[in-house]
Design an enzyme around this catalytic site. Structure first.
Site, PDB file in Angstrom:
ATOM      1  N   ASP A   1       0.862  -1.181   0.000  1.00 35.15           N
ATOM      2  CA  ASP A   1       0.000   0.000   0.000  1.00 35.15           C
ATOM      3  C   ASP A   1       0.901   1.235   0.000  1.00 35.15           C
ATOM      4  O   ASP A   1       1.666   1.446   0.938  1.00 35.15           O
ATOM      5  CB  ASP A   1      -0.898  -0.030   1.234  1.00 35.15           C
ATOM      6  CG  ASP A   1      -1.986   1.027   1.197  1.00 35.15           C
ATOM      7  OD1 ASP A   1      -3.080   0.757   1.714  1.00 35.15           O
ATOM      8  OD2 ASP A   1      -1.729   2.115   0.669  1.00 35.15           O
TER       9      ASP A   1
ATOM     10  N   ASP B   1      -3.048   2.365  -5.828  1.00 34.98           N
ATOM     11  CA  ASP B   1      -1.968   2.410  -4.845  1.00 34.98           C
ATOM     12  C   ASP B   1      -1.870   1.124  -4.038  1.00 34.98           C
ATOM     13  O   ASP B   1      -1.316   1.132  -2.951  1.00 34.98           O
ATOM     14  CB  ASP B   1      -2.177   3.601  -3.903  1.00 34.98           C
ATOM     15  CG  ASP B   1      -3.448   3.470  -3.079  1.00 34.98           C
ATOM     16  OD1 ASP B   1      -4.288   2.630  -3.423  1.00 34.98           O
ATOM     17  OD2 ASP B   1      -3.587   4.207  -2.092  1.00 34.98           O
ATOM     18  N   GLU B   2      -2.414   0.046  -4.544  1.00 38.30           N
ATOM     19  CA  GLU B   2      -2.443  -1.199  -3.769  1.00 38.30           C
ATOM     20  C   GLU B   2      -2.279  -2.403  -4.652  1.00 38.30           C
ATOM     21  O   GLU B   2      -2.827  -2.451  -5.760  1.00 38.30           O
ATOM     22  CB  GLU B   2      -3.798  -1.357  -3.067  1.00 38.30           C
ATOM     23  CG  GLU B   2      -3.882  -0.676  -1.744  1.00 38.30           C
ATOM     24  CD  GLU B   2      -5.134  -1.104  -1.009  1.00 38.30           C
ATOM     25  OE1 GLU B   2      -5.688  -0.262  -0.309  1.00 38.30           O
ATOM     26  OE2 GLU B   2      -5.544  -2.272  -1.140  1.00 38.30           O
TER      27      GLU B   2
END
Length: 382
Positions: free
Chosen positions: A9, A106-107
């Site tokens: 993350d 973002d992950e």
DNA sequence: TCTGGGGTCCTAGGACCC
DNA sequence: TCTGGGGTCCTAGGACCC
């Protein structure tokens, strides 16, 4: 050698990208959201850790954020820049062996076999930093839920690991909001049942939960509280089920003619820009948010005999007819439900071939992503 | 202090059918 | 003369996530 799932993350992702090109802002409260003007309608997409210390968090109206943190630097969303950065990160991750599932801008999950997941996580962090200049946290778990939950405890820049033994030790005393799938509403409802901690939820009566949350969600919440999750890490993103576009107006629309006109513009954009190539639109859903903030939807079928552009426009107008436009409109949205992949006749074949040609590392904003939606809003407010 | 945009999944209730 | 029970499909709404 045993199987582990890592969840990477990126820390304050949008702010992190902005700081790469504006290093002079490092250490200052920075807030990314909307068009960067806190006097206009919009919400915080990501706040820097400095801004979070002033109580600014994701989803907060920009006006509100400025009140809380008048010294903050406000920046507009730059989707292109985030897409590029995200792609760079995902490409770096793909260099490590395992099954990679991109779970948002973002992950990403990485399922991998290793004896030392912590040191693997450190190597990943280091390589991501070298390649992109971005910092990330990594959670390690026996399943996706554990990995995702663990990553929260690693923020920022850390590595945290959960497993069946450590889960109750770490989680039982935590508030239920720490669990994936529990937002403000469900937390409130749980509190009314006297359930405030993860441990209490893990031991709650299943019948009671099913009555309160329904036959699927109720039991699933309890499973989550126990750290149980059997969902698979999949590298192949499922075909999108719907695509759409919506817009909040800076000032509400009151004239029906203008509402129609803006709706048709959105319908055209959906047909020409967001409809995946080769896909088949089945229905159009029109969303209207009236002032002050009540939202409704109506839908209408798409005529398969007509060209998509006209058919979508016609269906949008038909759906709009389901509304009483007697109140100011602050938001209009047009979404199309897509035919399931491989569901029917000849046209479908073209489409699934197109889907197979998707690159392994998708562009951001591309129709590939898995169960998670588009934008990066989501860093917890701390 | 007013509250984005892009999605997914689940649920409740009504229509309809046998 | 006041009515069943189950299954399926559809719509609208809600909660959640990033």
């Amino acid at each position: 050698v045993s199987r582990h799932i890592l969840l990477l993350d990126l820390d304050q992702f949008l702010v992190g990208v902005e700081l790469l090109r504006r290093p002079e802002l490092r250490g200052r409260p920075v807030i990314v959201g909307g068009d960067g003007d806190p006097s206009r309608r919009g919400v915080v997409a990501t706040a820097s850790y400095e801004a979070r210390r002033h109580g600014v968090g994701s989803g907060m109206p920009l006006r509100f954020a400025r009140r809380r943190c008048p010294d903050a630097v406000f920046l507009p969303l730059d989707r292109q820049a985030y897409a590029v950065a995200s792609e760079q990160v995902m490409r770096t991750l793909a260099e490590f062996p395992g099954v990679l599932e991109i779970a948002g801008w973002d992950e990403a999950f990485l399922q991998t076999d290793t004896d030392d997941p912590e040191s693997l996580a450190r190597r990943i962090q280091q390589r991501v930093a070298e390649r992109t200049g971005l910092s990330c946290s990594i959670g390690i778990g026996e399943n996706k839920l554990q990995a995702k939950t663990a990553s929260d405890f690693g923020k920022p820049g850390g590595v945290f690991r959960l497993d069946a033994i450590r889960w109750p030790q770490v989680m039982d005393g935590q508030g239920v909001r720490k669990l994936w799938g529990i937002g403000p509403q469900r937390a409130q409802l749980l509190a009314e049942l006297g359930i405030r901690t993860v441990g209490q939820l893990a031991r709650a009566d299943e019948t009671l939960l099913a009555e309160a949350f329904g036959p699927t969600i109720g039991p699933a919440l309890r499973q989550a509280a126990r750290g149980i999750d059997d969902s698979a890490v999949r590298s192949q993103a499922p075909a999108p089920k719907s695509r759409g576009r919506e817009v909040t107006f800076q000032s509400d629309l009151v004239e029906p003619a203008e509402i129609r006109e803006r709706l048709l513009r959105l319908a055209g954009e959906v047909a020409m820009e967001v409809l995946p190539a080769g896909s088949t639109a089945r229905r159009v859903v029109v969303k209207v948010r009236f002032a002050p903030f009540t939202t409704h939807e109506h839908r209408a079928p798409v005529d398969p005999a007509r060209a998509p552009r006209e058919a979508i426009a016609a269906a949008a107008l038909q759906a709009l007819a389901g509304f009483d436009l007697d109140r100011p409109v602050r938001l209009l949205g047009v979404r199309v439900d897509l035919a399931p992949d491989g569901s029917a006749g000849g046209e479908r074949v073209e489409r699934s071939q197109a889907a197979q040609q998707e690159p392994r590392v998708p562009e951001r904003d591309a129709p590939d992503r898995l169960g998670f939606g588009g934008e990066p809003g989501g860093e917890p407010a701390q």
